[in-house]
Design a protein around this motif. Structure first.
Motif, PDB file in Angstrom:
ATOM      1  N   LYS A  42       0.873  -1.171   0.000  1.00  0.00           N
ATOM      2  CA  LYS A  42       0.000   0.000   0.000  1.00  0.00           C
ATOM      3  C   LYS A  42       0.914   1.226   0.000  1.00  0.00           C
ATOM      4  CE  LYS A  42      -1.689  -1.441   3.952  1.00  0.00           C
ATOM      5  NZ  LYS A  42      -2.420  -1.498   5.233  1.00  0.00           N
ATOM      6  N   THR A 100      -2.348  -3.262  -5.424  1.00  0.00           N
ATOM      7  CA  THR A 100      -2.380  -4.077  -4.210  1.00  0.00           C
ATOM      8  C   THR A 100      -3.790  -4.146  -3.643  1.00  0.00           C
ATOM      9  OG1 THR A 100      -0.074  -3.639  -3.707  1.00  0.00           O
ATOM     10  CG2 THR A 100      -1.484  -4.254  -1.851  1.00  0.00           C
ATOM     11  N   TYR A 101      -4.494  -3.030  -3.644  1.00  0.00           N
ATOM     12  CA  TYR A 101      -5.887  -3.040  -3.203  1.00  0.00           C
ATOM     13  C   TYR A 101      -6.720  -3.907  -4.146  1.00  0.00           C
ATOM     14  CZ  TYR A 101      -4.491   0.936  -0.306  1.00  0.00           C
ATOM     15  OH  TYR A 101      -3.862   1.746   0.602  1.00  0.00           O
ATOM     16  N   THR A 132     -16.753  -3.159  -2.455  1.00  0.00           N
ATOM     17  CA  THR A 132     -16.193  -1.976  -1.790  1.00  0.00           C
ATOM     18  C   THR A 132     -17.256  -0.962  -1.379  1.00  0.00           C
ATOM     19  OG1 THR A 132     -15.757  -1.004  -3.964  1.00  0.00           O
ATOM     20  CG2 THR A 132     -13.954  -2.193  -2.897  1.00  0.00           C
ATOM     21  N   MET A 175     -12.498   0.782   5.801  1.00  0.00           N
ATOM     22  CA  MET A 175     -11.077   0.520   6.051  1.00  0.00           C
ATOM     23  C   MET A 175     -10.542   1.446   7.132  1.00  0.00           C
ATOM     24  SD  MET A 175      -8.006  -0.180   3.419  1.00  0.00           S
ATOM     25  CE  MET A 175      -6.393  -0.695   4.032  1.00  0.00           C
ATOM     26  N   ASN A 207      -2.694   5.885   2.713  1.00  0.00           N
ATOM     27  CA  ASN A 207      -3.164   4.538   2.426  1.00  0.00           C
ATOM     28  C   ASN A 207      -4.684   4.437   2.354  1.00  0.00           C
ATOM     29  OD1 ASN A 207      -0.542   3.660   2.333  1.00  0.00           O
ATOM     30  ND2 ASN A 207      -0.568   2.661   4.326  1.00  0.00           N
ATOM     31  N   PRO A 266      -8.795   3.349  -1.178  1.00  0.00           N
ATOM     32  CA  PRO A 266     -10.065   2.841  -0.662  1.00  0.00           C
ATOM     33  C   PRO A 266     -11.220   3.821  -0.834  1.00  0.00           C
ATOM     34  CG  PRO A 266      -8.314   2.267   0.837  1.00  0.00           C
ATOM     35  CD  PRO A 266      -7.703   3.176  -0.200  1.00  0.00           C
TER      36      PRO A 266
END
Length: 239
Positions: A158, A163-164, A175, A180, A187, A191
């Protein structure tokens, strides 16, 4: 924080703000345990030691390199891999060889996590072993469905968007119904763009003295929905 900030603190969070959430994603270090425990300092010191030995430089020079890699590449490991082609497994074993007794079990936090409706995950730039040892020491490991670590991420940390994407795809996460929790504002940018509710965990009393100053940058960004300095109390407030 400025008076006109759109960021809300713990007292402003209500159950209605999280009524749609069915997946709960938590960072590990300085998120599931408070910064004041100083557990991560052990890892930080071992990273400095690793860099010093690798480059054959004094600790103060190694610290500068370490922190530069951390900021530029997301993790010191990623920087060392990119610039010096190190063995990531050797690095992870070395830096996570620490004393976990610094952490005290946290049954209150465990109870609040257990009470959350739906699935729960740990999503960390550390490795699985470190995450498991930390969560077990806290007494909360049993409440999580899985750990998504730096190895599962293909060693890309991250805040890289890919990666997410790997994490969300692996666990088939919607999502729009996820939240999160992170201690680094940067980071939470991805999100938020994915439609997740975002919560920033900061040092107690919202102080910025702990850690590097740049780590606290972005707290007032629009990608932060809520800020709290007490995760247990925050989770209790949204139930």
């Amino acid at each position: 924080m400025t008076e006109n900030t759109t960021i809300l603190r713990t007292a402003d969070a209500t159950p209605a703000d999280f009524s749609h959430v069915t997946t709960w994603v938590f960072d590990l270090d300085n998120t599931l345990y408070p910064r004041r425990t100083d557990l991560f300092r052990q890892i930080d010191e071992r990273m400095t030691s690793f860099v010093a030995e690798l480059l054959n430089v004094p600790a103060d020079e190694a610290k500068v390199v370490q922190k530069r890699f951390y900021r530029e590449y997301g993790t010191t490991l990623r920087g060392l891999m990119t610039v010096h082609d190190i063995d990531p497994d050797a690095f992870l074993r070395y830096v996570h060889n620490i004393d976990y007794s610094w952490l005290s079990p946290d049954p209150e936090l465990g109870a609040e996590i257990a009470a959350l409706p739906g699935r729960k995950f740990i999503f960390t730039n550390g490795d699985r072993g470190h995450a498991e040892r930390t969560a077990r020491q806290l007494g909360i490991f049993e409440h999580f469905e899985d750990v998504f670590d730096i190895v599962a991420a293909g060693l890309v940390p991250k805040p890289a968007a890919e990666t997410y994407d790997k994490f969300m795809a692996l666990h088939r996460i919607d999502t729009a119904h996820a939240a999160m929790f992170e201690d680094l504002a940067r980071n939470l940018e991805v999100p938020k763009t994915l439609g997740m509710r975002t919560v920033l965990i900061v040092p107690e009393n919202f102080e910025t003295a702990i850690g590097d100053a740049w780590e606290h940058e972005g707290r007032e960004g629009e990608h932060i929905d809520f800020v709290t300095d007490n995760l247990t109390h925050f989770l209790r407030s949204i139930r």
